[in-house]
Design an enzyme around this catalytic site. Structure first.
Site, PDB file in Angstrom:
ATOM      1  N   VAL A 169       7.527  -3.695   8.480  1.00  0.00           N
ATOM      2  CA  VAL A 169       6.496  -3.118   9.052  1.00  0.00           C
ATOM      3  C   VAL A 169       5.251  -2.852   8.352  1.00  0.00           C
ATOM      4  CG1 VAL A 169       5.912  -0.732   9.727  1.00  0.00           C
ATOM      5  CG2 VAL A 169       8.271  -1.578  10.424  1.00  0.00           C
ATOM      6  N   TYR A 170       4.146  -2.987   8.725  1.00  0.00           N
ATOM      7  CA  TYR A 170       2.917  -2.790   8.292  1.00  0.00           C
ATOM      8  C   TYR A 170       2.043  -1.651   9.126  1.00  0.00           C
ATOM      9  CZ  TYR A 170       3.065  -6.954   5.475  1.00  0.00           C
ATOM     10  OH  TYR A 170       3.525  -8.037   4.439  1.00  0.00           O
ATOM     11  N   GLU A 171       1.074  -1.269   8.428  1.00  0.00           N
ATOM     12  CA  GLU A 171       0.138  -0.087   8.891  1.00  0.00           C
ATOM     13  C   GLU A 171       0.121  -0.053  10.318  1.00  0.00           C
ATOM     14  OE1 GLU A 171      -1.695   2.521   7.221  1.00  0.00           O
ATOM     15  OE2 GLU A 171      -1.897   3.118   9.052  1.00  0.00           O
ATOM     16  N   ARG A 199      20.454  -6.605  -1.945  1.00  0.00           N
ATOM     17  CA  ARG A 199      20.616  -7.888  -2.118  1.00  0.00           C
ATOM     18  C   ARG A 199      20.452  -8.293  -3.576  1.00  0.00           C
ATOM     19  NH1 ARG A 199      18.454  -8.056   2.884  1.00  0.00           N
ATOM     20  NH2 ARG A 199      16.084  -8.382   2.126  1.00  0.00           N
ATOM     21  N   ASP A 205       0.567   3.627   5.948  1.00  0.00           N
ATOM     22  CA  ASP A 205       0.656   3.393   4.661  1.00  0.00           C
ATOM     23  C   ASP A 205       0.635   4.313   3.592  1.00  0.00           C
ATOM     24  OD1 ASP A 205       1.712   0.823   4.987  1.00  0.00           O
ATOM     25  OD2 ASP A 205      -0.409  -0.209   4.714  1.00  0.00           O
ATOM     26  N   GLN A 213       0.773  -1.258  -0.065  1.00  0.00           N
ATOM     27  CA  GLN A 213      -0.062  -0.252  -0.167  1.00  0.00           C
ATOM     28  C   GLN A 213       0.945   1.354  -0.138  1.00  0.00           C
ATOM     29  OE1 GLN A 213      -3.411   2.434   2.652  1.00  0.00           O
ATOM     30  NE2 GLN A 213      -3.088   0.256   2.999  1.00  0.00           N
ATOM     31  N   SER A 214       1.828   1.350   0.896  1.00  0.00           N
ATOM     32  CA  SER A 214       2.379   2.980   0.905  1.00  0.00           C
ATOM     33  C   SER A 214       3.169   3.099  -0.105  1.00  0.00           C
ATOM     34  CB  SER A 214       3.528   2.535   2.077  1.00  0.00           C
ATOM     35  OG  SER A 214       4.608   1.733   1.711  1.00  0.00           O
ATOM     36  N   ASN A 266       9.311  -0.080  -1.862  1.00  0.00           N
ATOM     37  CA  ASN A 266       9.213  -0.263  -0.448  1.00  0.00           C
ATOM     38  C   ASN A 266       9.368  -1.347  -0.061  1.00  0.00           C
ATOM     39  OD1 ASN A 266       6.577  -0.841  -1.742  1.00  0.00           O
ATOM     40  ND2 ASN A 266       5.668  -0.649   0.127  1.00  0.00           N
ATOM     41  N   GLY A 316      -7.615  20.525  18.867  1.00  0.00           N
ATOM     42  CA  GLY A 316      -7.210  22.012  19.023  1.00  0.00           C
ATOM     43  C   GLY A 316      -7.673  22.616  20.113  1.00  0.00           C
ATOM     44  N   GLY A 317      -7.782  23.948  19.937  1.00  0.00           N
ATOM     45  CA  GLY A 317      -8.340  24.766  21.052  1.00  0.00           C
ATOM     46  C   GLY A 317      -9.699  25.132  21.157  1.00  0.00           C
ATOM     47  N   GLN A 318     -10.710  24.634  20.261  1.00  0.00           N
ATOM     48  CA  GLN A 318     -12.128  24.625  20.232  1.00  0.00           C
ATOM     49  C   GLN A 318     -12.687  23.442  20.499  1.00  0.00           C
ATOM     50  OE1 GLN A 318     -13.115  27.868  19.487  1.00  0.00           O
ATOM     51  NE2 GLN A 318     -11.339  28.793  18.445  1.00  0.00           N
TER      52      GLN A 318
HETATM   53  N1  CAO Z   1      12.134 -10.242  -8.858  1.00  0.00           N
HETATM   54  C1  CAO Z   1      12.645 -11.142  -8.013  1.00  0.00           C
HETATM   55  N2  CAO Z   1      12.643 -10.922  -6.804  1.00  0.00           N
HETATM   56  C2  CAO Z   1      11.870  -9.891  -6.302  1.00  0.00           C
HETATM   57  C3  CAO Z   1      11.311  -8.950  -7.366  1.00  0.00           C
HETATM   58  C4  CAO Z   1      11.297  -9.157  -8.675  1.00  0.00           C
HETATM   59  N3  CAO Z   1      10.536  -8.451  -9.608  1.00  0.00           N
HETATM   60  N4  CAO Z   1      10.316  -8.261  -6.550  1.00  0.00           N
HETATM   61  C5  CAO Z   1      10.719  -8.429  -4.936  1.00  0.00           C
HETATM   62  N5  CAO Z   1      11.452  -9.368  -5.071  1.00  0.00           N
HETATM   63  C6  CAO Z   1      12.011 -10.174  -3.808  1.00  0.00           C
HETATM   64  C7  CAO Z   1      12.776  -9.057  -2.932  1.00  0.00           C
HETATM   65  O1  CAO Z   1      13.971  -8.830  -3.410  1.00  0.00           O
HETATM   66  C8  CAO Z   1      12.783  -9.881  -1.587  1.00  0.00           C
HETATM   67  O2  CAO Z   1      13.813 -10.991  -1.695  1.00  0.00           O
HETATM   68  P1  CAO Z   1      14.763 -10.851  -0.384  1.00  0.00           P
HETATM   69  O3  CAO Z   1      14.253 -11.095   0.583  1.00  0.00           O
HETATM   70  O4  CAO Z   1      15.598 -12.425  -1.121  1.00  0.00           O
HETATM   71  O5  CAO Z   1      15.869  -9.845  -0.540  1.00  0.00           O
HETATM   72  C9  CAO Z   1      11.446 -10.572  -1.591  1.00  0.00           C
HETATM   73  O6  CAO Z   1      11.042 -10.610  -3.177  1.00  0.00           O
HETATM   74  C10 CAO Z   1      10.427 -10.095  -0.730  1.00  0.00           C
HETATM   75  O7  CAO Z   1      10.407  -8.557  -0.582  1.00  0.00           O
HETATM   76  P2  CAO Z   1       9.825  -8.182   0.957  1.00  0.00           P
HETATM   77  O8  CAO Z   1      10.697  -8.641   1.858  1.00  0.00           O
HETATM   78  O9  CAO Z   1      10.011  -6.614   0.960  1.00  0.00           O
HETATM   79  O10 CAO Z   1       8.451  -8.653   1.016  1.00  0.00           O
HETATM   80  P3  CAO Z   1       7.752  -9.234   2.226  1.00  0.00           P
HETATM   81  O11 CAO Z   1       6.273  -9.459   1.758  1.00  0.00           O
HETATM   82  O12 CAO Z   1       8.479 -10.234   3.023  1.00  0.00           O
HETATM   83  O13 CAO Z   1       7.454  -7.978   3.190  1.00  0.00           O
HETATM   84  C11 CAO Z   1       6.840  -5.658   3.901  1.00  0.00           C
HETATM   85  C12 CAO Z   1       6.479  -7.132   3.004  1.00  0.00           C
HETATM   86  C13 CAO Z   1       5.882  -4.589   3.347  1.00  0.00           C
HETATM   87  C14 CAO Z   1       6.555  -6.125   5.375  1.00  0.00           C
HETATM   88  C15 CAO Z   1       8.032  -5.289   3.668  1.00  0.00           C
HETATM   89  O14 CAO Z   1       8.327  -4.892   2.354  1.00  0.00           O
HETATM   90  C16 CAO Z   1       8.654  -3.922   4.187  1.00  0.00           C
HETATM   91  O15 CAO Z   1       8.657  -4.013   5.485  1.00  0.00           O
HETATM   92  N6  CAO Z   1       8.661  -2.889   3.378  1.00  0.00           N
HETATM   93  C17 CAO Z   1       8.951  -1.622   3.892  1.00  0.00           C
HETATM   94  C18 CAO Z   1       7.739  -0.960   4.564  1.00  0.00           C
HETATM   95  C19 CAO Z   1       6.494  -0.744   4.092  1.00  0.00           C
HETATM   96  O16 CAO Z   1       6.329  -0.403   3.015  1.00  0.00           O
HETATM   97  N7  CAO Z   1       5.570  -1.513   4.781  1.00  0.00           N
HETATM   98  C20 CAO Z   1       4.057  -1.121   4.161  1.00  0.00           C
HETATM   99  C21 CAO Z   1       3.770  -1.903   3.419  1.00  0.00           C
HETATM  100  S1  CAO Z   1       2.226  -1.456   3.032  1.00  0.00           S
HETATM  101  O17 CAO Z   1       1.194  -2.161   4.277  1.00  0.00           O
END
Ligand code: CAO
Length: 414
Positions: free
Chosen positions: A136-138, A103, A167, A16-17, A95, A246-248
């Site tokens: 982190v999530y929302e 990596r 987000d 989402q973010s 994000n 606020g103040g109101q």
């Molecule tokens: N080709 C190949 N690999 C890909 C790819 C692509 N096109 N797109 C993504 N990937 C890979 C990433 O490189 C990652 O691999 P590694 O873990 O081996 O480095 C993997 O997919 C998963 O990415 P992720 O760790 O970001 O995804 P997740 O579902 O485990 O986590 C989230 C999700 C949101 C918790 C995490 O991305 C995060 O903390 N983001 C930052 C904060 C944020 O934006 N949070 C709000 C999200 S909206 O609620």
């Protein structure tokens, strides 16, 4: 010509973010190229599915006006194509979890080598410090950014809010950072890094509560209901129910029908400038002269009595009647609108804030259009792309021949 026409965004965002940010840029006219894993795509495509087989509303409502290219950015061939995309674009937004881009081999230093004009924008849960590596999530952001501890009632649990301030709120902040960096690039010729932490964005939206934290040193927060109730303050900004920030002084009050309708309420603000009109409307003209109620300061210890009297009046009216009576008198009130009422509100359709969009897999659905209105650059909401819908067209644009595209497909890179 749209405001951001000609700006190319390499959109590595998911959930989402990040997608909130790139969707806004797309509405302003940028060409947003969403990179997704072949065969998988953004996880939200298949989350909270309501129409079997179709992209979810979660995905469609956050990815309008974008193009989708599938690319395995971890394979050698995929990395070569990704490098061409970095050369081709102005802004890269991601994000992923901390370190994911590094990596893959695309650190900020590497991206600058490939394209020194690139603006590289990221959302992470936390900024540098003890939690920088956390996913982190929302709701985690709402809790860590100070929102949850200050939301809810004093005698209840901390509460998260339905507004996705962690987000979507961070996505908004990031979009501002990106257009600012684009503006700066016009003068400097160079890209730069833009980072938004979800904790920071939530805190920015909660700054009035940090204000109150500091005011506590000077004594009780007199505009909080607990002051009038004689409840002592602790050492941190408390939860204040529906007290105005606020103040109101303001509160949510019952309106006619509240017994059966969970949204038959109004928000009522006792703005000092219209206090005398409020007294007349609620049938308490004698309060205008009563020293207990005559000044804002005098009223603060009596807010419960005041709002009880106002509520006795609002309960005789629907929330819309309260609005109709108070608006001409400049008394600030607002109905508690349900999502059903918002979906049906014609004025929001007329301004393009609520839009009906057609989708080949799921048919028509409602979405929120661009809330930021530019007079010369109106947003034209177009459906979200299917997974990889624009892969061939985008690869051709960055110079791959038909044979090279076929080879990339056969090797699983796209
Ligand atoms: N080709 C190949 N690999 C890909 C790819 C692509 N096109 N797109 C993504 N990937 C890979 C990433 O490189 C990652 O691999 P590694 O873990 O081996 O480095 C993997 O997919 C998963 O990415 P992720 O760790 O970001 O995804 P997740 O579902 O485990 O986590 C989230 C999700 C949101 C918790 C995490 O991305 C995060 O903390 N983001 C930052 C904060 C944020 O934006 N949070 C709000 C999200 S909206 O609620």
């Amino acid at each position: 010509m749209k405001a951001l026409e000609g700006v190319k965004i390499l959109d590595m965002t998911h959930v989402q973010s990040g997608p909130t940010c790139t969707q806004l840029l797309a509405w302003f006219g940028a060409d947003v190229i969403k990179v997704e894993r072949p065969g998988v795509g953004d996880a939200t495509r298949k989350q909270l599915v309501d129409v079997p087989g179709a992209d979810s509303l979660y995905f469609t409502m956050l990815n309008h006006n974008k193009r989708s290219v599938t690319l395995n950015t971890k394979s050698d061939e995929g990395k070569a194509i990704f490098t061409k995309l970095i050369q081709h674009c102005d802004v890269m937004v991601e994000n992923f979890a901390p370190g994911a881009l590094d990596r893959m081999g695309f650190s900020w230093e590497r991206i600058q080598e490939i394209n020194p004009r690139m603006i590289y924008a990221s959302v992470k849960g936390f900024g540098p410090g003890p939690y920088q590596d956390c996913k982190v999530y929302e709701n985690v952001a709402q809790c860590a950014g100070g929102s949850a501890s200050t939301t809810g009632f004093r005698d209840g649990l901390p509460l998260v809010t339905g507004a996705q301030i962690g987000d979507s709120g961070t996505g908004l902040h990031l979009a501002l950072g990106i257009v600012t960096a684009l503006f700066h690039r016009e003068k400097s010729g160079k890209g730069q890094r833009v980072e938004c932490a979800m904790q920071d964005s939530v805190l920015n939206l909660c700054r009035v509560k940090l204000r109150d934290q500091q005011r506590l040193k000077a004594g009780p927060l007199t505009e909080y209901s607990q002051y009038g109730e004689g409840v002592p303050f602790g050492d941190a900004t408390p939860r204040a129910g529906n007290d105005s920030g606020g103040g109101q002084p303001g509160r949510i009050l019952k309106c006619k029908g509240w017994e059966t309708d969970p949204n038959a309420y109004t928000y009522f603000i006792t703005q000092a400038a219209v206090w005398e009109k409020i007294c007349d409307v609620i049938g308490k003209p004698e309060w205008k002269e009563d020293e207990k109620f005559a000044t804002p300061k005098a009223r603060l210890p009596h807010l419960n009595e005041i709002f009880d009297a106002i509520e006795a009046w609002t309960m005789t009216k629907t929330k819309f009647e309260v609005m109709d009576i108070c608006n001409p008198l400049d008394i600030p009130v607002g109905p508690i609108l349900s999502m059903r009422e918002i979906a049906e509100e014609q004025s929001l359709r007329d301004t393009g804030t609520v839009v009906e969009v057609d989708h080949p897999e799921r048919g028509p659905y409602l979405t929120v259009g661009n809330p930021i209105k530019l007079s010369d650059s109106p947003a034209d909401v177009k459906r979200s792309p299917l997974l990889g819908e624009h892969t061939e067209e985008i690869l051709a644009e960055i110079g791959l021949s038909a044979d090279e595209i076929e080879i990339a497909k056969a090797g699983g890179a796209v």
